[in-house]
Write an enzyme that holds these catalytic residues in place. Structure first.
Site: not given
Ligand code: NAX
Length: 323
Positions: A157, A185
């Site tokens: 990410d 996440h």
């Protein structure tokens, strides 16, 4: 000194990338011999045998011994670094809570195997989803290992956020620093560029808030789905690359003028509840990590971070009997 590196789910998509990159020296450098211990479920052992044959065929200079097994106690034996990639995918009709419980069982078994067999200074990175809560379960089942040894992967990410900002501003990723992914996440993660720099300029003086809220944040949060749509398969090479970035920064140190995002056991920093695996801005030095403290969080940031914290608290509640 040779190092022992465990990869679970090693015959899967990410494992297939990760094993070769590590064996070629991209984790610890070409001078450090790595012994790989590859874990799979029994039906995938034949495929894993093929992976081991290909590793052999690469004649990598940094590669020592390769062990393939379906027994976690063998896979984690003397392990110095563990990449917990293997997990059960979400099947049709499966709720997120079912996924949590199915995976919780896998990670509690692996936590116990780490506790009983691994090097006590092991570094563990959980990639398999739901990664943060899986890391919590693994740690809870390994009471003799310092909880700080367990982390979950937010680096993909983080790297995605850097790439999006570079693209928008027509700069190179290497010029972008101090991006943070906070939280889980999942799609509640908060990609934050409040402190980000592009060269020596504040990113926020170059891009506007509307782009940040309406394009950048949702794009990073949903990049995984975008890849699945294009490729027909989920991110694999980029995930393996991020896993290497995470572990090598943790072991060898992160850049002095930057920070990274790692999900680690919360210690109450930034008002986040203790006892969840939460992603923070992190620096690493001498094999240890530290949370970057005292960053200003405006109201939008605080609310975004709280939403992700709330999701992690709910995940923990769903599997609390396994902690
Ligand atoms: P694959 O389905 O290709 O591979 C997973 C492998 O794990 C399979 O070979 C399976 O046999 C094995 N496995 C299942 N249970 C196991 C167990 N108990 N012990 C050992 N091995 C076991 O999935 P892949 O694309 O490699 O993704 C792996 C995991 O990473 C998934 O949970 C996925 O959701 C997660 N991801 C996490 C990311 C992150 O940033 N944290 C990003 C990429 C990825 O989506």
């Amino acid at each position: 000194m040779p190092k022992t590196i465990t990869i679970t789910g090693a015959a899967g998509q990410i494992g297939y990338q990760l094993a070769f990159r590590i064996a070629s020296g991209q984790l610890l450098g070409i001078e450090t011999t790595v012994n790989l211990k590859l874990l799979e479920i029994t039906p995938a052992l034949e495929a894993l045998k093929g992976v081991a044959m290909e590793l052999e065929d690469c004649a990598f200079k940094a590669l020592g011994k390769v062990t393939i097994t379906d027994d976690p106690s063998i896979a984690f034996g003397d392990s110095d670094f563990a990449f917990l990639v293997g997990a059960k995918p979400r099947g049709p009709g499966m709720e997120r809570s079912d996924l949590l419980i199915e995976n919780a069982q896998i990670f509690s078994v692996q936590g116990k195997a780490i506790n009983n067999n691994a090097n006590k200074n092991i570094k563990v990175l959980v990639v398999g989803n739901p990664a943060n809560t899986n890391a919590l379960i693994t740690s809870a089942n390994a009471p003799d290992i310092n909880p700080k040894s367990f982390s979950a992967m937010m680096r993909l990410d983080h790297n995605r956020a850097i790439a999006q900002l570079a693209k928008k501003t027509n700069t190179h990723s290497s010029q972008i620093k101090k991006v943070t992914i906070w939280g889980n996440h999942s799609t509640t993660q908060y990609p934050d560029i409040t402190n980000a720099l592009i060269g020596s300029e504040k990113a926020k003086s170059i891009v506007d808030q509307a782009w940040i809220e309406n394009d950048f944040i949702p794009r990073v949060q949903k990049r995984g789905s975008e890849i699945i749509q294009a490729r027909g398969l989920s991110s694999a090479a980029s995930a393996a690359s991020a896993a290497i970035d995470h572990m090598s920064d943790w072991e060898l140190g992160s850049s002095a003028d930057d920070w990274i995002s790692m999900a680690i056991p919360s210690d109450g920093s930034y008002g986040i509840s203790d006892g969840i695996i939460f992603s923070y801005p992190i620096t690493c030095k001498d094999g240890e990590y530290n949370i970057v403290q005292e960053l200003d969080l405006d109201q939008f940031s605080q609310e975004s971070i709280k939403a992700s914290e709330q999701e992690l608290l709910e995940e923990r509640e769903a599997i609390k009997h396994l902690l």
